[in-house]
Design a protein around this motif. Structure first.
Motif, PDB file in Angstrom:
ATOM      1  N   LEU A  62      -7.766   1.972  -0.697  1.00  0.00           N
ATOM      2  CA  LEU A  62      -7.054   1.551   0.517  1.00  0.00           C
ATOM      3  C   LEU A  62      -5.799   0.758   0.165  1.00  0.00           C
ATOM      4  CD1 LEU A  62     -10.036   0.385   2.783  1.00  0.00           C
ATOM      5  CD2 LEU A  62      -8.601   2.411   3.129  1.00  0.00           C
ATOM      6  N   LEU A  63      -5.917  -0.156  -0.790  1.00  0.00           N
ATOM      7  CA  LEU A  63      -4.766  -0.964  -1.195  1.00  0.00           C
ATOM      8  C   LEU A  63      -3.677  -0.101  -1.826  1.00  0.00           C
ATOM      9  CD1 LEU A  63      -6.659  -4.053  -2.663  1.00  0.00           C
ATOM     10  CD2 LEU A  63      -5.334  -3.991  -0.540  1.00  0.00           C
ATOM     11  N   GLU A  64      -4.073   0.856  -2.645  1.00  0.00           N
ATOM     12  CA  GLU A  64      -3.099   1.770  -3.245  1.00  0.00           C
ATOM     13  C   GLU A  64      -2.386   2.591  -2.179  1.00  0.00           C
ATOM     14  OE1 GLU A  64      -5.511   3.986  -5.975  1.00  0.00           O
ATOM     15  OE2 GLU A  64      -5.349   2.474  -7.555  1.00  0.00           O
ATOM     16  N   ALA A  65      -3.144   3.080  -1.204  1.00  0.00           N
ATOM     17  CA  ALA A  65      -2.549   3.881  -0.133  1.00  0.00           C
ATOM     18  C   ALA A  65      -1.590   3.046   0.709  1.00  0.00           C
ATOM     19  CB  ALA A  65      -3.648   4.476   0.748  1.00  0.00           C
ATOM     20  N   LEU A  66      -1.970   1.810   1.001  1.00  0.00           N
ATOM     21  CA  LEU A  66      -1.101   0.926   1.779  1.00  0.00           C
ATOM     22  C   LEU A  66       0.191   0.635   1.018  1.00  0.00           C
ATOM     23  CD1 LEU A  66      -0.693  -0.825   4.312  1.00  0.00           C
ATOM     24  CD2 LEU A  66      -1.854  -2.674   3.088  1.00  0.00           C
ATOM     25  N   SER A  67       0.062   0.342  -0.252  1.00  0.00           N
ATOM     26  CA  SER A  67       1.239   0.089  -1.083  1.00  0.00           C
ATOM     27  C   SER A  67       2.158   1.305  -1.118  1.00  0.00           C
ATOM     28  CB  SER A  67       0.795  -0.284  -2.497  1.00  0.00           C
ATOM     29  OG  SER A  67       1.899  -0.456  -3.338  1.00  0.00           O
ATOM     30  N   ALA A  68       1.576   2.481  -1.274  1.00  0.00           N
ATOM     31  CA  ALA A  68       2.365   3.716  -1.320  1.00  0.00           C
ATOM     32  C   ALA A  68       3.082   3.963   0.006  1.00  0.00           C
ATOM     33  CB  ALA A  68       1.470   4.897  -1.673  1.00  0.00           C
ATOM     34  N   GLU A  69       2.392   3.741   1.113  1.00  0.00           N
ATOM     35  CA  GLU A  69       3.007   3.962   2.436  1.00  0.00           C
ATOM     36  C   GLU A  69       4.158   2.987   2.677  1.00  0.00           C
ATOM     37  OE1 GLU A  69       2.915   6.141   4.966  1.00  0.00           O
ATOM     38  OE2 GLU A  69       1.677   7.316   3.608  1.00  0.00           O
ATOM     39  N   ILE A  70       3.957   1.736   2.307  1.00  0.00           N
ATOM     40  CA  ILE A  70       5.023   0.747   2.509  1.00  0.00           C
ATOM     41  C   ILE A  70       6.208   1.073   1.614  1.00  0.00           C
ATOM     42  CG2 ILE A  70       5.640  -1.679   2.211  1.00  0.00           C
ATOM     43  CD1 ILE A  70       2.730  -2.351   3.077  1.00  0.00           C
ATOM     44  N   SER A  71       5.934   1.415   0.358  1.00  0.00           N
ATOM     45  CA  SER A  71       7.014   1.752  -0.575  1.00  0.00           C
ATOM     46  C   SER A  71       7.801   2.973  -0.121  1.00  0.00           C
ATOM     47  CB  SER A  71       6.447   2.030  -1.971  1.00  0.00           C
ATOM     48  OG  SER A  71       5.909   0.864  -2.515  1.00  0.00           O
ATOM     49  N   SER A  72       7.096   4.018   0.278  1.00  0.00           N
ATOM     50  CA  SER A  72       7.796   5.234   0.700  1.00  0.00           C
ATOM     51  C   SER A  72       8.494   5.025   2.043  1.00  0.00           C
ATOM     52  CB  SER A  72       6.843   6.419   0.759  1.00  0.00           C
ATOM     53  OG  SER A  72       5.877   6.231   1.764  1.00  0.00           O
ATOM     54  N   GLY A  73       7.985   4.121   2.850  1.00  0.00           N
ATOM     55  CA  GLY A  73       8.614   3.823   4.136  1.00  0.00           C
ATOM     56  C   GLY A  73       9.983   3.201   3.990  1.00  0.00           C
ATOM     57  N   GLU A  78      12.165   7.179   9.444  1.00  0.00           N
ATOM     58  CA  GLU A  78      11.077   7.021  10.405  1.00  0.00           C
ATOM     59  C   GLU A  78       9.855   6.448   9.692  1.00  0.00           C
ATOM     60  OE1 GLU A  78       8.280   9.984  12.984  1.00  0.00           O
ATOM     61  OE2 GLU A  78      10.412  10.442  12.861  1.00  0.00           O
ATOM     62  N   LYS A  79       9.336   5.366  10.211  1.00  0.00           N
ATOM     63  CA  LYS A  79       8.166   4.716   9.612  1.00  0.00           C
ATOM     64  C   LYS A  79       6.883   5.335  10.153  1.00  0.00           C
ATOM     65  CE  LYS A  79      10.472   1.021   7.932  1.00  0.00           C
ATOM     66  NZ  LYS A  79      10.752   0.929   6.564  1.00  0.00           N
ATOM     67  N   LYS A  80       5.864   5.363   9.322  1.00  0.00           N
ATOM     68  CA  LYS A  80       4.542   5.820   9.740  1.00  0.00           C
ATOM     69  C   LYS A  80       3.699   4.591  10.080  1.00  0.00           C
ATOM     70  CE  LYS A  80       4.414  10.096   7.084  1.00  0.00           C
ATOM     71  NZ  LYS A  80       3.644  10.868   6.104  1.00  0.00           N
ATOM     72  N   THR A  81       4.060   3.943  11.154  1.00  0.00           N
ATOM     73  CA  THR A  81       3.399   2.675  11.498  1.00  0.00           C
ATOM     74  C   THR A  81       1.939   2.861  11.859  1.00  0.00           C
ATOM     75  OG1 THR A  81       4.272   2.864  13.741  1.00  0.00           O
ATOM     76  CG2 THR A  81       5.487   1.471  12.216  1.00  0.00           C
ATOM     77  N   ALA A  82       1.580   3.981  12.454  1.00  0.00           N
ATOM     78  CA  ALA A  82       0.186   4.204  12.827  1.00  0.00           C
ATOM     79  C   ALA A  82      -0.689   4.275  11.580  1.00  0.00           C
ATOM     80  CB  ALA A  82       0.047   5.471  13.654  1.00  0.00           C
ATOM     81  N   GLN A  83      -0.235   4.975  10.563  1.00  0.00           N
ATOM     82  CA  GLN A  83      -1.011   5.094   9.331  1.00  0.00           C
ATOM     83  C   GLN A  83      -1.101   3.750   8.612  1.00  0.00           C
ATOM     84  OE1 GLN A  83       0.093   8.381   6.899  1.00  0.00           O
ATOM     85  NE2 GLN A  83      -1.560   8.049   5.461  1.00  0.00           N
ATOM     86  N   ILE A  84      -0.013   3.010   8.580  1.00  0.00           N
ATOM     87  CA  ILE A  84      -0.024   1.687   7.951  1.00  0.00           C
ATOM     88  C   ILE A  84      -0.970   0.761   8.702  1.00  0.00           C
ATOM     89  CG2 ILE A  84       1.373  -0.370   7.504  1.00  0.00           C
ATOM     90  CD1 ILE A  84       3.695   1.515   6.815  1.00  0.00           C
ATOM     91  N   ALA A  85      -0.914   0.801  10.014  1.00  0.00           N
ATOM     92  CA  ALA A  85      -1.793  -0.047  10.821  1.00  0.00           C
ATOM     93  C   ALA A  85      -3.259   0.311  10.604  1.00  0.00           C
ATOM     94  CB  ALA A  85      -1.432   0.070  12.293  1.00  0.00           C
ATOM     95  N   GLU A  86      -3.559   1.594  10.470  1.00  0.00           N
ATOM     96  CA  GLU A  86      -4.942   2.015  10.240  1.00  0.00           C
ATOM     97  C   GLU A  86      -5.435   1.524   8.875  1.00  0.00           C
ATOM     98  OE1 GLU A  86      -7.631   6.067   9.971  1.00  0.00           O
ATOM     99  OE2 GLU A  86      -5.673   6.152  10.944  1.00  0.00           O
ATOM    100  N   LEU A  87      -4.609   1.665   7.846  1.00  0.00           N
ATOM    101  CA  LEU A  87      -4.980   1.172   6.520  1.00  0.00           C
ATOM    102  C   LEU A  87      -5.184  -0.344   6.540  1.00  0.00           C
ATOM    103  CD1 LEU A  87      -2.511   3.290   4.361  1.00  0.00           C
ATOM    104  CD2 LEU A  87      -5.013   3.384   4.229  1.00  0.00           C
ATOM    105  N   TYR A  88      -4.278  -1.032   7.196  1.00  0.00           N
ATOM    106  CA  TYR A  88      -4.365  -2.489   7.309  1.00  0.00           C
ATOM    107  C   TYR A  88      -5.685  -2.899   7.980  1.00  0.00           C
ATOM    108  CZ  TYR A  88      -3.132  -7.234   8.732  1.00  0.00           C
ATOM    109  OH  TYR A  88      -3.126  -8.596   8.930  1.00  0.00           O
ATOM    110  N   THR A  89      -6.029  -2.229   9.043  1.00  0.00           N
ATOM    111  CA  THR A  89      -7.267  -2.523   9.771  1.00  0.00           C
ATOM    112  C   THR A  89      -8.495  -2.214   8.914  1.00  0.00           C
ATOM    113  OG1 THR A  89      -6.163  -2.023  11.853  1.00  0.00           O
ATOM    114  CG2 THR A  89      -8.560  -2.028  11.880  1.00  0.00           C
ATOM    115  N   ASP A  90      -8.474  -1.087   8.224  1.00  0.00           N
ATOM    116  CA  ASP A  90      -9.593  -0.721   7.353  1.00  0.00           C
ATOM    117  C   ASP A  90      -9.791  -1.754   6.241  1.00  0.00           C
ATOM    118  OD1 ASP A  90     -10.024   1.538   8.890  1.00  0.00           O
ATOM    119  OD2 ASP A  90      -9.126   2.922   7.441  1.00  0.00           O
ATOM    120  N   ILE A  91      -8.703  -2.228   5.669  1.00  0.00           N
ATOM    121  CA  ILE A  91      -8.791  -3.237   4.607  1.00  0.00           C
ATOM    122  C   ILE A  91      -9.397  -4.527   5.145  1.00  0.00           C
ATOM    123  CG2 ILE A  91      -7.430  -4.753   3.094  1.00  0.00           C
ATOM    124  CD1 ILE A  91      -5.514  -2.279   2.766  1.00  0.00           C
TER     125      ILE A  91
END
Length: 112
Positions: A62-73, A78-91
């Motif tokens: 989860l942390l790796e995915a969140l880091s990757a999403e923020i970095s690629s964002g 266009e930001k993928k805020t829904a995916q980032i928010a879901e990862l954040y909530t899961d963590i």
């Protein structure tokens, strides 16, 4: 060092690790995920490695995915805020359950 000191340090180590990740989550939340500092991303990647070493593979992923999403964002218009928010909530949910389990296990061990 006796057995009780070893078990106490085990719970303390997990507590410190979860505190560190929770601190990172707070920083990310305050940044709005838009203005994340490079140092915060580096700490996030380090936490992913550390949690993997603790055997928390799912949290590490989860942390790796969140880091990757923020970095690629940073490089997308266009930001993928829904995916980032879901990862954040899961963590945060994982950390909540992790802290609860550690507290219950510590108590169970004390009374057994």
């Amino acid at each position: 060092m006796d057995f009780n000191e070893c078990t106490k340090s085990k719970y303390a180590a997990v507590g410190e690790m979860t505190d560190e990740v929770l601190g990172l989550m707070e920083e990310l939340y305050q940044s709005g995920f838009d203005t994340v500092h490079d140092s915060t991303l580096q700490r996030l990647e380090k936490s992913a490695k550390n949690t993997k070493q603790y055997g928390m593979k799912y949290l590490s992923e989860l942390l790796e995915a969140l880091s990757a999403e923020i970095s690629s964002g940073r490089h997308r218009m266009e930001k993928k805020t829904a995916q980032i928010a879901e990862l954040y909530t899961d963590i945060n949910e994982y950390l909540y359950y992790c802290r609860q389990k550690a507290a219950y296990d510590r108590c169970r061990e004390s009374y057994s």
